[in-house]
Design an enzyme around this catalytic site. Structure first.
Site, PDB file in Angstrom:
ATOM      1  N   ALA A  66      25.244  45.149 -62.721  1.00  0.00           N
ATOM      2  CA  ALA A  66      26.012  46.314 -62.291  1.00  0.00           C
ATOM      3  C   ALA A  66      27.024  46.597 -63.393  1.00  0.00           C
ATOM      4  O   ALA A  66      27.423  45.685 -64.130  1.00  0.00           O
ATOM      5  CB  ALA A  66      26.725  45.999 -60.986  1.00  0.00           C
ATOM      6  N   GLY A 112      22.976  42.596 -60.929  1.00  0.00           N
ATOM      7  CA  GLY A 112      22.260  43.695 -60.273  1.00  0.00           C
ATOM      8  C   GLY A 112      20.888  43.959 -60.875  1.00  0.00           C
ATOM      9  O   GLY A 112      20.005  44.501 -60.203  1.00  0.00           O
ATOM     10  N   GLU A 115      18.731  41.487 -59.257  1.00  0.00           N
ATOM     11  CA  GLU A 115      18.624  41.901 -57.849  1.00  0.00           C
ATOM     12  C   GLU A 115      17.649  43.072 -57.706  1.00  0.00           C
ATOM     13  O   GLU A 115      16.881  43.139 -56.744  1.00  0.00           O
ATOM     14  CB  GLU A 115      20.010  42.263 -57.299  1.00  0.00           C
ATOM     15  CG  GLU A 115      20.885  41.026 -57.131  1.00  0.00           C
ATOM     16  CD  GLU A 115      22.318  41.351 -56.752  1.00  0.00           C
ATOM     17  OE1 GLU A 115      22.986  42.057 -57.537  1.00  0.00           O
ATOM     18  OE2 GLU A 115      22.770  40.919 -55.680  1.00  0.00           O
ATOM     19  N   GLU A 135      27.496  36.426 -61.240  1.00  0.00           N
ATOM     20  CA  GLU A 135      28.653  37.072 -60.611  1.00  0.00           C
ATOM     21  C   GLU A 135      29.852  36.151 -60.400  1.00  0.00           C
ATOM     22  O   GLU A 135      30.998  36.580 -60.538  1.00  0.00           O
ATOM     23  CB  GLU A 135      28.240  37.697 -59.267  1.00  0.00           C
ATOM     24  CG  GLU A 135      27.487  39.013 -59.400  1.00  0.00           C
ATOM     25  CD  GLU A 135      25.986  38.855 -59.585  1.00  0.00           C
ATOM     26  OE1 GLU A 135      25.518  37.724 -59.862  1.00  0.00           O
ATOM     27  OE2 GLU A 135      25.264  39.860 -59.455  1.00  0.00           O
TER      28      GLU A 135
HETATM   29  N1  COA Z   1      28.423  46.194 -67.310  1.00  0.00           N
HETATM   30  C1  COA Z   1      28.958  47.011 -68.209  1.00  0.00           C
HETATM   31  N2  COA Z   1      28.704  46.954 -69.523  1.00  0.00           N
HETATM   32  C2  COA Z   1      27.856  45.988 -69.927  1.00  0.00           C
HETATM   33  C3  COA Z   1      27.246  45.079 -69.052  1.00  0.00           C
HETATM   34  C4  COA Z   1      27.562  45.215 -67.672  1.00  0.00           C
HETATM   35  N3  COA Z   1      27.018  44.417 -66.752  1.00  0.00           N
HETATM   36  N4  COA Z   1      26.470  44.228 -69.757  1.00  0.00           N
HETATM   37  C5  COA Z   1      26.581  44.609 -71.042  1.00  0.00           C
HETATM   38  N5  COA Z   1      27.414  45.664 -71.154  1.00  0.00           N
HETATM   39  C6  COA Z   1      27.813  46.375 -72.371  1.00  0.00           C
HETATM   40  C7  COA Z   1      28.828  45.571 -73.184  1.00  0.00           C
HETATM   41  O1  COA Z   1      30.149  45.780 -72.671  1.00  0.00           O
HETATM   42  C8  COA Z   1      28.639  46.196 -74.540  1.00  0.00           C
HETATM   43  O2  COA Z   1      29.272  47.455 -74.574  1.00  0.00           O
HETATM   44  P1  COA Z   1      30.190  47.900 -75.856  1.00  0.00           P
HETATM   45  O3  COA Z   1      29.235  47.878 -77.018  1.00  0.00           O
HETATM   46  O4  COA Z   1      30.679  49.258 -75.495  1.00  0.00           O
HETATM   47  O5  COA Z   1      31.254  46.853 -75.976  1.00  0.00           O
HETATM   48  C9  COA Z   1      27.137  46.461 -74.615  1.00  0.00           C
HETATM   49  O6  COA Z   1      26.694  46.505 -73.239  1.00  0.00           O
HETATM   50  C10 COA Z   1      26.352  45.380 -75.329  1.00  0.00           C
HETATM   51  O7  COA Z   1      26.657  44.126 -74.720  1.00  0.00           O
HETATM   52  P2  COA Z   1      27.176  42.840 -75.524  1.00  0.00           P
HETATM   53  O8  COA Z   1      27.917  41.967 -74.568  1.00  0.00           O
HETATM   54  O9  COA Z   1      27.896  43.269 -76.758  1.00  0.00           O
HETATM   55  O10 COA Z   1      25.784  42.162 -75.921  1.00  0.00           O
HETATM   56  P3  COA Z   1      25.532  40.618 -76.224  1.00  0.00           P
HETATM   57  O11 COA Z   1      24.160  40.551 -76.832  1.00  0.00           O
HETATM   58  O12 COA Z   1      26.646  40.026 -76.988  1.00  0.00           O
HETATM   59  O13 COA Z   1      25.508  39.903 -74.790  1.00  0.00           O
HETATM   60  C11 COA Z   1      24.929  39.714 -72.441  1.00  0.00           C
HETATM   61  C12 COA Z   1      24.509  40.220 -73.840  1.00  0.00           C
HETATM   62  C13 COA Z   1      23.915  40.235 -71.439  1.00  0.00           C
HETATM   63  C14 COA Z   1      24.952  38.187 -72.431  1.00  0.00           C
HETATM   64  C15 COA Z   1      26.357  40.237 -72.120  1.00  0.00           C
HETATM   65  O14 COA Z   1      26.366  41.648 -72.336  1.00  0.00           O
HETATM   66  C16 COA Z   1      26.803  39.990 -70.703  1.00  0.00           C
HETATM   67  O15 COA Z   1      27.170  38.860 -70.373  1.00  0.00           O
HETATM   68  N6  COA Z   1      26.819  41.045 -69.856  1.00  0.00           N
HETATM   69  C17 COA Z   1      27.307  40.960 -68.503  1.00  0.00           C
HETATM   70  C18 COA Z   1      26.320  40.234 -67.601  1.00  0.00           C
HETATM   71  C19 COA Z   1      26.869  40.109 -66.213  1.00  0.00           C
HETATM   72  O16 COA Z   1      27.843  39.428 -65.946  1.00  0.00           O
HETATM   73  N7  COA Z   1      26.235  40.829 -65.274  1.00  0.00           N
HETATM   74  C20 COA Z   1      26.573  40.764 -63.893  1.00  0.00           C
HETATM   75  C21 COA Z   1      27.434  41.914 -63.541  1.00  0.00           C
HETATM   76  S1  COA Z   1      27.906  41.866 -61.844  1.00  0.00           S
END
Ligand code: COA
Length: 260
Positions: A66, A112, A115, A135
């Site tokens: 999400a 999400g 999910e 989460e």
């Molecule tokens: N919500 C909003 N933005 C998200 C996102 C999310 N769930 N997951 C990734 N993004 C965005 C990042 O903020 C980043 O945006 P920016 O370039 O404007 O800063 C972009 O997507 C790329 O992500 P980034 O984190 O730079 O990539 P990465 O390769 O370093 O890491 C992940 C990849 C998936 C490990 C990392 O993005 C992450 O942990 N995301 C969140 C996962 C999460 O907790 N999801 C559950 C949400 S309830």
């Protein structure tokens, strides 16, 4: 169809819905959830759609969760509403569609995203995929059905561990857990999805709809899956597909199901 956050394509019985926010790793914001609802509804209402694929654009992510930026300052009431609305509009909605939905997981499927993949009828993944429900690392729990569907798919103990540790599993482990049915290379993922869809499309779509309803019933609170199966089984006898399927077998020819 005009969508901003997703694309919608139809070809030879298959509708492919692709979440298209690659710069945000296809994170699900409210607008995307609304568009996905509309796209799934359109596909379900389209008699030419026999199988639906849900996937993510780019090579990195299916859906990274999400959209965290959207709910960071929500109140208790807003949090509850977010989960309730999301479950009704997308996650439960997808799980209960009568058209088969295959999640084609092409990269990260987190929060999400996983999910959504679990709401689909089954899942296949590319070998670079990573899955998890992180989460609790954000101080929240899965709110789009994850605490219910993950234990249904992988067992209670594994789900407890995966959710408590906020860990990620790779495609091989997801396969071992039974979370995904098949794993292949990213290049061959769509081809595999189409191959499976081809097998599904040879069969009666009305019988498949009855099978989905019966299988789902076994997981619904207050429903008796065996009773649903009896009702749905009986209903099949009144369909043109049943007449065609049985006639074709007796006449030693391939069936040509009218889908009714
Ligand atoms: N919500 C909003 N933005 C998200 C996102 C999310 N769930 N997951 C990734 N993004 C965005 C990042 O903020 C980043 O945006 P920016 O370039 O404007 O800063 C972009 O997507 C790329 O992500 P980034 O984190 O730079 O990539 P990465 O390769 O370093 O890491 C992940 C990849 C998936 C490990 C990392 O993005 C992450 O942990 N995301 C969140 C996962 C999460 O907790 N999801 C559950 C949400 S309830």
């Amino acid at each position: 169809m005009n969508f901003e956050n997703i694309t919608y394509e139809h070809d030879s019985g298959i509708t492919t819905i692709t979440i298209d926010r690659p710069k945000k790793l296809n994170a699900l914001n409210q607008d995307t959830i609304q568009e996905l609802h509309q796209a799934f509804k359109t596909a379900e209402d389209d008699v030419d759609t026999k199988v639906i694929f849900i996937t993510g654009s780019g090579e990195k992510a299916f859906v990274a969760g999400a959209d965290i930026s959207e709910f960071a300052d929500y109140s208790v009431a807003q949090g509850q509403q977010l989960a309730a609305k999301g479950q009704a509009k997308l996650f439960d909605f997808v799980a209960h569609l009568s058209t088969p939905v295959i999640a084609v997981i092409n990269g990260f499927a987190l929060g999400g995203g996983l999910e959504l993949a679990m709401a689909a009828h089954f899942r296949i993944a590319s070998d670079n995929a990573k899955m998890g429900l992180p989460e609790v690392s954000l101080g929240v729990i899965p709110g789009y059905g994850g605490t219910q569907r993950l234990p249904q798919l992988v067992g209670k103990g594994r789900a407890m561990e995966l959710i408590m540790t906020a860990g990620m599993i790779d495609a091989a482990q997801a396969l071992e857990y039974g979370l995904v049915n098949h794993v292949t290379s990213q290049e061959e993922l769509m081809e595999l999805a189409e191959k499976i869809a081809g097998k599904i499309m040879k069969n009666s779509s009305v019988a498949i709809a009855s099978a989905i309803a019966s299988i789902n019933a076994g997981f619904e609170e207050g429903e008796n899956g065996f009773e649903t199966e009896i009702t749905e089984f009986g209903k099949c006898f009144g369909t043109a597909d049943f007449k065609e399927g049985t006639s074709a077998f007796l006449e030693k020819r391939k069936p040509n199901f009218p889908g009714q």
